[in-house]
Design a protein around this motif. Structure first.
Motif, short mmCIF file in Angstrom:
data_model
loop_
_atom_site.label_atom_id
_atom_site.label_comp_id
_atom_site.label_asym_id
_atom_site.label_seq_id
_atom_site.Cartn_x
_atom_site.Cartn_y
_atom_site.Cartn_z
N LEU A 55 5.18 -4.87 -1.91
CA LEU A 55 4.51 -3.62 -1.57
C LEU A 55 5.50 -2.48 -1.61
O LEU A 55 6.70 -2.68 -1.42
CB LEU A 55 3.87 -3.71 -0.18
CG LEU A 55 2.77 -4.76 0.01
CD1 LEU A 55 2.38 -4.83 1.49
CD2 LEU A 55 1.56 -4.43 -0.85
N PRO A 56 5.04 -1.25 -1.84
CA PRO A 56 5.97 -0.11 -1.90
C PRO A 56 6.50 0.24 -0.51
O PRO A 56 5.91 -0.10 0.51
CB PRO A 56 5.08 1.02 -2.45
CG PRO A 56 3.71 0.65 -1.99
CD PRO A 56 3.65 -0.86 -2.07
N ILE A 65 5.00 0.89 5.51
CA ILE A 65 4.95 1.80 4.36
C ILE A 65 4.88 3.23 4.89
O ILE A 65 3.94 3.60 5.58
CB ILE A 65 3.72 1.50 3.48
CG1 ILE A 65 3.78 0.05 2.96
CG2 ILE A 65 3.64 2.48 2.31
CD1 ILE A 65 2.53 -0.40 2.24
N TYR A 117 -8.16 -4.85 -7.37
CA TYR A 117 -6.88 -5.33 -7.91
C TYR A 117 -6.93 -5.42 -9.43
O TYR A 117 -6.02 -4.97 -10.13
CB TYR A 117 -6.52 -6.70 -7.33
CG TYR A 117 -5.25 -7.27 -7.93
CD1 TYR A 117 -4.01 -6.90 -7.43
CD2 TYR A 117 -5.30 -8.12 -9.04
CE1 TYR A 117 -2.84 -7.38 -7.99
CE2 TYR A 117 -4.14 -8.60 -9.62
CZ TYR A 117 -2.91 -8.23 -9.09
OH TYR A 117 -1.76 -8.70 -9.67
N THR A 170 4.47 7.31 5.06
CA THR A 170 3.61 8.33 4.44
C THR A 170 4.08 9.75 4.73
O THR A 170 3.63 10.69 4.07
CB THR A 170 2.16 8.21 4.95
OG1 THR A 170 2.15 8.50 6.36
CG2 THR A 170 1.60 6.81 4.71
N ILE A 190 -7.86 -0.81 -0.68
CA ILE A 190 -6.57 -0.13 -0.75
C ILE A 190 -5.44 -1.15 -0.75
O ILE A 190 -4.47 -1.02 -1.51
CB ILE A 190 -6.44 0.88 0.41
CG1 ILE A 190 -7.33 2.09 0.15
CG2 ILE A 190 -4.98 1.31 0.61
CD1 ILE A 190 -7.40 3.07 1.30
N PHE A 191 -5.54 -2.15 0.11
CA PHE A 191 -4.51 -3.20 0.14
C PHE A 191 -4.41 -3.89 -1.21
O PHE A 191 -3.31 -4.17 -1.71
CB PHE A 191 -4.83 -4.21 1.24
CG PHE A 191 -3.78 -5.27 1.39
CD1 PHE A 191 -2.50 -4.95 1.83
CD2 PHE A 191 -4.05 -6.59 1.08
CE1 PHE A 191 -1.52 -5.93 1.97
CE2 PHE A 191 -3.08 -7.58 1.21
CZ PHE A 191 -1.82 -7.25 1.66
N ALA A 202 4.10 5.60 0.40
CA ALA A 202 2.82 5.88 -0.24
C ALA A 202 2.47 7.34 -0.01
O ALA A 202 2.90 7.95 0.98
CB ALA A 202 1.72 4.97 0.31
N LEU A 230 -2.66 -1.58 -3.61
CA LEU A 230 -1.21 -1.60 -3.34
C LEU A 230 -0.55 -2.76 -4.07
O LEU A 230 0.52 -2.61 -4.67
CB LEU A 230 -0.95 -1.72 -1.84
CG LEU A 230 -1.08 -0.49 -0.97
CD1 LEU A 230 -1.17 -0.88 0.50
CD2 LEU A 230 0.08 0.48 -1.20
N GLN A 231 -1.18 -3.92 -4.02
CA GLN A 231 -0.63 -5.10 -4.68
C GLN A 231 -0.62 -4.93 -6.20
O GLN A 231 0.21 -5.54 -6.88
CB GLN A 231 -1.45 -6.33 -4.30
CG GLN A 231 -1.35 -6.69 -2.83
CD GLN A 231 -2.23 -7.86 -2.47
OE1 GLN A 231 -2.35 -8.82 -3.21
NE2 GLN A 231 -2.87 -7.78 -1.31
N SER A 286 0.35 3.50 -5.36
CA SER A 286 0.92 3.98 -4.09
C SER A 286 0.43 5.38 -3.75
O SER A 286 1.03 6.08 -2.94
CB SER A 286 2.46 3.98 -4.16
OG SER A 286 2.90 4.83 -5.21
N LEU A 327 -1.06 1.61 6.71
CA LEU A 327 0.18 1.69 5.95
C LEU A 327 1.39 1.64 6.86
O LEU A 327 2.36 0.91 6.60
CB LEU A 327 0.19 2.95 5.09
CG LEU A 327 -0.85 3.02 3.97
CD1 LEU A 327 -0.83 4.39 3.31
CD2 LEU A 327 -0.61 1.93 2.93
#
Length: 299
Positions: free
Chosen positions: A4-5, A263, A188, A265, A218-219, A8, A222-223, A227, A258
């Protein structure tokens, strides 16, 4: 845990997408107070308003006043459906514009009375001119997953529409689950293909929470390498041309998720909730998202 980043970006759409379908007219003063409070919470990218006909979207009739008065911090978008809207936006001082088109012909006709192909034909010279003049252009892709009139949209159709925008030089693609029907698997799969196909374009996911799957989507995005996410403070919003579409995913709930995953923000969630508290008295229904409810109870 999947890769994951570390960071975001949230693009706040509350002042535009959140309020456009609000039946209770919100004053320009209250909108500006809302926008200023959102900026104070650390939001650096935001949809401010839209230059559309006040006959169809009365809530956006003060677009000129909003753009002229707002504090220009970060990247502030305005939605522009056509040449007239773009001209008005630029005259008001906008530096970043968003255009939009639906993958679905039926949705597009309901929205702007044109087929998707007709919309693209009209947008091409406008986008080329905007890029020639050095403006930031965001392309919003509606009904990327499902259409309220046509049902499931083939991923290939969404990817091809995005490809045309990329060829014309847009800076960002905002790809929307307009009626909130996408599943995490579909999220995804589509975003994985889009990120792979267009690695040099900013890729943003836009989810509605109609079936309470926006955070899961959203999850999944992210994968897939996304982002950047559109969201609306308080979960405000809904498309007036998409039957069944409820509010956007709530910014405060996205930020909370997040942050809990490590993550960053750059957004202060308490000040974000304070901004929501400023707009709540001026909209027609009370706001009851997860993090905002906790904030109000704590306060």
């Amino acid at each position: 845990m999947f890769s994951l980043p570390n960071k975001a970006t949230i693009i706040e759409v509350g002042p535009r997408d959140g309020l456009q379908n609000e039946g209770k007219l919100v004053s320009t003063e209250n909108k500006l107070e809302f926008i200023e409070a959102l900026q104070g919470a650390g939001i650096e990218e935001m949809e401010l308003t839209s230059f559309v006909s006040p006959k169809w979207v009365p809530q956006m009739a003060d677009a000129n006043e909003i753009v002229s008065a707002v504090q220009k911090t970060g990247r502030q978008f305005v939605l522009t459906p056509n040449e007239k809207g773009i001209t008005s936006a630029l005259q008001a001082g906008a530096k970043a514009v968003a255009v939009f088109v639906g993958v679905s012909d039926s949705f597009n006709k309901k929205n702007i009375n044109k087929t998707t192909a007709e919309s693209m034909e009209a947008l091409k010279p406008l986008i080329l001119k905007l890029k020639q003049d050095g403006l930031f252009v965001r392309a919003c892709i509606s009904t990327a997953f499902y259409c309220p009139f046509e049902g499931a949209i083939k991923p290939e159709a969404t990817i091809e529409l995005c490809r045309q925008f990329v060829e014309w030089g847009v800076d960002e693609l905002s790809v929307a689950d307009t009626i909130g029907m996408a599943s995490p698997q579909e999220s995804y799969a589509l975003f994985n293909d889009l990120v792979e196909a267009f690695p040099d374009v900013l890729m943003t996911a836009h989810f509605h929470d109609t079936r309470k799957m926006a955070l899961a989507n959203i999850f999944a995005a992210l994968q897939a390498g996304v982002s950047r996410f559109d969201s609306s403070a308080g979960g405000l919003g809904g498309c007036p041309f998409a039957p069944g579409a409820t509010g956007n995913v709530a910014t405060e709930d996205v930020v909370n998720m997040l942050h809990r995953m490590g993550i960053e923000t750059g957004i202060d969630i308490d000040r974000l909730c304070e901004a929501i508290a400023k707009i709540e008295p001026h909209v027609s229904s009370s706001i009851a998202t997860g993090m905002y409810t906790l904030y109000k109870n704590r306060a």
